[in-house]
Design a protein around this motif. Structure first.
Motif, PDB file in Angstrom:
ATOM      1  N   TYR A  35      64.310  38.444  40.367  1.00  0.00           N
ATOM      2  CA  TYR A  35      63.375  38.575  41.474  1.00  0.00           C
ATOM      3  C   TYR A  35      63.050  37.176  41.997  1.00  0.00           C
ATOM      4  O   TYR A  35      63.189  36.179  41.286  1.00  0.00           O
ATOM      5  CB  TYR A  35      62.061  39.245  41.038  1.00  0.00           C
ATOM      6  N   ARG A  36      62.587  37.120  43.240  1.00  0.00           N
ATOM      7  CA  ARG A  36      62.153  35.856  43.831  1.00  0.00           C
ATOM      8  C   ARG A  36      60.720  36.021  44.304  1.00  0.00           C
ATOM      9  O   ARG A  36      60.389  37.021  44.965  1.00  0.00           O
ATOM     10  CB  ARG A  36      63.058  35.483  45.010  1.00  0.00           C
ATOM     11  N   GLN A  37      59.872  35.041  43.982  1.00  0.00           N
ATOM     12  CA  GLN A  37      58.460  35.117  44.364  1.00  0.00           C
ATOM     13  C   GLN A  37      58.083  33.876  45.159  1.00  0.00           C
ATOM     14  O   GLN A  37      58.069  32.766  44.616  1.00  0.00           O
ATOM     15  CB  GLN A  37      57.562  35.264  43.130  1.00  0.00           C
ATOM     16  N   SER A  38      57.785  34.086  46.411  1.00  0.00           N
ATOM     17  CA  SER A  38      57.316  32.993  47.261  1.00  0.00           C
ATOM     18  C   SER A  38      55.808  32.874  47.127  1.00  0.00           C
ATOM     19  O   SER A  38      55.134  33.819  46.704  1.00  0.00           O
ATOM     20  CB  SER A  38      57.708  33.260  48.722  1.00  0.00           C
ATOM     21  N   LEU A  39      55.269  31.747  47.509  1.00  0.00           N
ATOM     22  CA  LEU A  39      53.844  31.474  47.346  1.00  0.00           C
ATOM     23  C   LEU A  39      52.993  32.528  48.032  1.00  0.00           C
ATOM     24  O   LEU A  39      53.207  32.845  49.211  1.00  0.00           O
ATOM     25  CB  LEU A  39      53.527  30.090  47.907  1.00  0.00           C
ATOM     26  N   GLY A  40      52.065  33.113  47.283  1.00  0.00           N
ATOM     27  CA  GLY A  40      51.161  34.096  47.868  1.00  0.00           C
ATOM     28  C   GLY A  40      51.767  35.468  48.085  1.00  0.00           C
ATOM     29  O   GLY A  40      51.149  36.322  48.729  1.00  0.00           O
TER      30      GLY A  40
ATOM     31  N   VAL B   4      54.762  48.486  50.640  1.00  0.00           N
ATOM     32  CA  VAL B   4      53.587  48.483  49.775  1.00  0.00           C
ATOM     33  C   VAL B   4      52.579  47.481  50.331  1.00  0.00           C
ATOM     34  O   VAL B   4      52.920  46.320  50.554  1.00  0.00           O
ATOM     35  CB  VAL B   4      53.952  48.099  48.328  1.00  0.00           C
ATOM     36  N   GLU B   5      51.368  47.942  50.558  1.00  0.00           N
ATOM     37  CA  GLU B   5      50.319  47.082  51.105  1.00  0.00           C
ATOM     38  C   GLU B   5      49.240  46.869  50.040  1.00  0.00           C
ATOM     39  O   GLU B   5      48.804  47.816  49.382  1.00  0.00           O
ATOM     40  CB  GLU B   5      49.683  47.733  52.345  1.00  0.00           C
ATOM     41  N   GLN B   6      48.825  45.613  49.911  1.00  0.00           N
ATOM     42  CA  GLN B   6      47.795  45.270  48.935  1.00  0.00           C
ATOM     43  C   GLN B   6      46.955  44.142  49.503  1.00  0.00           C
ATOM     44  O   GLN B   6      47.502  43.164  50.018  1.00  0.00           O
ATOM     45  CB  GLN B   6      48.457  44.856  47.609  1.00  0.00           C
ATOM     46  N   ASP B   7      45.658  44.261  49.416  1.00  0.00           N
ATOM     47  CA  ASP B   7      44.747  43.233  49.907  1.00  0.00           C
ATOM     48  C   ASP B   7      44.882  42.012  49.001  1.00  0.00           C
ATOM     49  O   ASP B   7      44.672  42.118  47.798  1.00  0.00           O
ATOM     50  CB  ASP B   7      43.311  43.765  49.894  1.00  0.00           C
ATOM     51  N   PRO B   8      45.213  40.838  49.566  1.00  0.00           N
ATOM     52  CA  PRO B   8      45.432  39.669  48.717  1.00  0.00           C
ATOM     53  C   PRO B   8      44.166  39.050  48.133  1.00  0.00           C
ATOM     54  O   PRO B   8      44.245  38.219  47.232  1.00  0.00           O
ATOM     55  CB  PRO B   8      46.120  38.685  49.666  1.00  0.00           C
ATOM     56  N   SER B  82      38.377  36.252  31.255  1.00  0.00           N
ATOM     57  CA  SER B  82      39.802  36.241  30.908  1.00  0.00           C
ATOM     58  C   SER B  82      40.620  37.217  31.764  1.00  0.00           C
ATOM     59  O   SER B  82      41.857  37.172  31.743  1.00  0.00           O
ATOM     60  CB  SER B  82      40.006  36.580  29.438  1.00  0.00           C
ATOM     61  N   ASP B  83      39.935  38.084  32.510  1.00  0.00           N
ATOM     62  CA  ASP B  83      40.627  38.993  33.432  1.00  0.00           C
ATOM     63  C   ASP B  83      40.987  38.288  34.740  1.00  0.00           C
ATOM     64  O   ASP B  83      41.692  38.864  35.580  1.00  0.00           O
ATOM     65  CB  ASP B  83      39.755  40.210  33.764  1.00  0.00           C
ATOM     66  N   SER B  84      40.508  37.074  34.915  1.00  0.00           N
ATOM     67  CA  SER B  84      40.808  36.320  36.141  1.00  0.00           C
ATOM     68  C   SER B  84      42.308  36.054  36.226  1.00  0.00           C
ATOM     69  O   SER B  84      42.879  35.373  35.374  1.00  0.00           O
ATOM     70  CB  SER B  84      40.030  34.997  36.161  1.00  0.00           C
ATOM     71  N   ALA B  85      42.925  36.608  37.245  1.00  0.00           N
ATOM     72  CA  ALA B  85      44.387  36.554  37.390  1.00  0.00           C
ATOM     73  C   ALA B  85      44.736  37.211  38.719  1.00  0.00           C
ATOM     74  O   ALA B  85      43.864  37.675  39.446  1.00  0.00           O
ATOM     75  CB  ALA B  85      45.073  37.296  36.250  1.00  0.00           C
ATOM     76  N   THR B  86      46.013  37.261  39.011  1.00  0.00           N
ATOM     77  CA  THR B  86      46.500  38.033  40.155  1.00  0.00           C
ATOM     78  C   THR B  86      47.036  39.364  39.654  1.00  0.00           C
ATOM     79  O   THR B  86      47.793  39.394  38.682  1.00  0.00           O
ATOM     80  CB  THR B  86      47.592  37.265  40.918  1.00  0.00           C
ATOM     81  N   THR B 101      59.372  47.603  43.775  1.00  0.00           N
ATOM     82  CA  THR B 101      58.821  47.047  45.005  1.00  0.00           C
ATOM     83  C   THR B 101      57.376  46.685  44.716  1.00  0.00           C
ATOM     84  O   THR B 101      56.586  47.548  44.315  1.00  0.00           O
ATOM     85  CB  THR B 101      58.897  48.051  46.163  1.00  0.00           C
ATOM     86  N   PHE B 102      57.036  45.417  44.913  1.00  0.00           N
ATOM     87  CA  PHE B 102      55.721  44.909  44.571  1.00  0.00           C
ATOM     88  C   PHE B 102      54.842  44.774  45.808  1.00  0.00           C
ATOM     89  O   PHE B 102      55.326  44.543  46.920  1.00  0.00           O
ATOM     90  CB  PHE B 102      55.820  43.513  43.947  1.00  0.00           C
ATOM     91  N   GLY B 103      53.521  44.876  45.563  1.00  0.00           N
ATOM     92  CA  GLY B 103      52.573  44.449  46.571  1.00  0.00           C
ATOM     93  C   GLY B 103      52.453  42.931  46.526  1.00  0.00           C
ATOM     94  O   GLY B 103      53.062  42.264  45.695  1.00  0.00           O
ATOM     95  N   THR B 104      51.647  42.392  47.437  1.00  0.00           N
ATOM     96  CA  THR B 104      51.496  40.930  47.503  1.00  0.00           C
ATOM     97  C   THR B 104      50.650  40.377  46.364  1.00  0.00           C
ATOM     98  O   THR B 104      50.699  39.191  46.073  1.00  0.00           O
ATOM     99  CB  THR B 104      50.837  40.491  48.819  1.00  0.00           C
ATOM    100  N   GLY B 105      49.883  41.273  45.701  1.00  0.00           N
ATOM    101  CA  GLY B 105      49.004  40.821  44.626  1.00  0.00           C
ATOM    102  C   GLY B 105      47.592  40.559  45.136  1.00  0.00           C
ATOM    103  O   GLY B 105      47.405  40.072  46.256  1.00  0.00           O
ATOM    104  N   THR B 106      46.603  40.902  44.310  1.00  0.00           N
ATOM    105  CA  THR B 106      45.203  40.601  44.603  1.00  0.00           C
ATOM    106  C   THR B 106      44.713  39.588  43.586  1.00  0.00           C
ATOM    107  O   THR B 106      44.809  39.816  42.376  1.00  0.00           O
ATOM    108  CB  THR B 106      44.307  41.857  44.519  1.00  0.00           C
ATOM    109  N   GLN B 107      44.198  38.477  44.095  1.00  0.00           N
ATOM    110  CA  GLN B 107      43.682  37.422  43.208  1.00  0.00           C
ATOM    111  C   GLN B 107      42.247  37.766  42.818  1.00  0.00           C
ATOM    112  O   GLN B 107      41.382  37.944  43.684  1.00  0.00           O
ATOM    113  CB  GLN B 107      43.737  36.080  43.922  1.00  0.00           C
TER     114      GLN B 107
END
Lengths: 114, 112
Positions: A35-40, B4-8, B82-86, B101-107
């Motif tokens: 997989y490739r992960q770009s910033l953000g 896939v949509e995710q609030d960053p 310790s739960d602080s992460a994306t 297929t991943f979402g963008t991640g929520t920080q």
């Protein structure tokens, strides 16, 4: 090994150079993913292997990217004529069972193209 | 539009709060739903895995999938620093191997 191992952890190269990134999966895992992960962003699928063969390479962005897994264990992702847009973290993952989504990821190889 | 949509985020909560994270998706072929946690400069690690619709609980974590609404959630109770992460949601279709297929991640940041 205990986990998925990726080398190098960091790679800085110049535009136009060739780069190889290595992945050593968990022992006994037959499936291996890049997989490739770009910033953000979340990781984006590139390619996966079942054994030695590439079962799905639909995520490779263009023909500058190629991956091999000649003996069904270690895999190498090869990038030719690198471009600045190739800068990202390249993640490798392995799995013992298809279709369950339980991928085990390495820490990634951070590629910077100057 | 992404599959896939995710609030960053970022999302900042006090210690002990209940955290709600969610994703929406458009591909009705998705059958497997996962939540991964990613610490800074580390690879994602699997937190929760659910097949099709329903709820799953594991300690302080609860995952919910509503396929009719194409909406998945992760709840974290009694949140800790310790739960602080994306937190990344991920999905795959049956027969697609483990191609996710991943979402963008929520920080997420949990403050003392």
């Amino acid at each position: 090994g205990a986990g998925v191992s990726q080398t190098p952890s960091n790679k800085v190269t110049e535009k136009g150079k060739y780069v190889e990134l290595r992945c050593d999966p968990i022992s006994g895992h037959t499936a291996l993913y890049w997989y490739r992960q770009s910033l953000g962003q979340g990781p984006e699928f590139l390619i996966y292997f079942q054994g030695t063969g590439a079962a799905d390479d639909s995520g490779l962005p263009n023909d500058r990217f190629f991956a091999v897994r000649p003996e069904g264990s270690v895999s190498t992702l090869k990038i030719q004529r690198t471009e600045r847009g190739d800068s990202a973290v390249y993640l490798c993952a392995s799995s013992s069972a298809l279709g369950t989504g339980e991928l085990f990821f390495g820490e990634g190889s951070r590629l910077t193209v100057l | 539009q992404k599959e896939v949509e995710q609030d960053p985020g970022p999302l900042s909560v006090p210690e002990g709060a209940i955290v709600s994270l969610n994703c929406t998706y458009s591909n009705s072929a998705f059958q497997y739903f996962m939540w991964y946690r990613q610490y800074s400069r580390k690879g994602p690690e699997l937190l929760m895995y659910t097949y099709s619709s329903g709820n799953k609980e594991d300690g302080r974590f609860t995952a919910q999938v509503d396929k009719s609404s194409k909406y998945i959630s992760l709840f974290i109770r009694d949140s800790q620093p310790s739960d602080s992460a994306t937190y990344l949601c991920a999905m795959s279709a049956q027969g697609g191997g483990n191609k996710l297929t991943f979402g963008t991640g929520t920080q997420l940041k949990v403050e003392l």
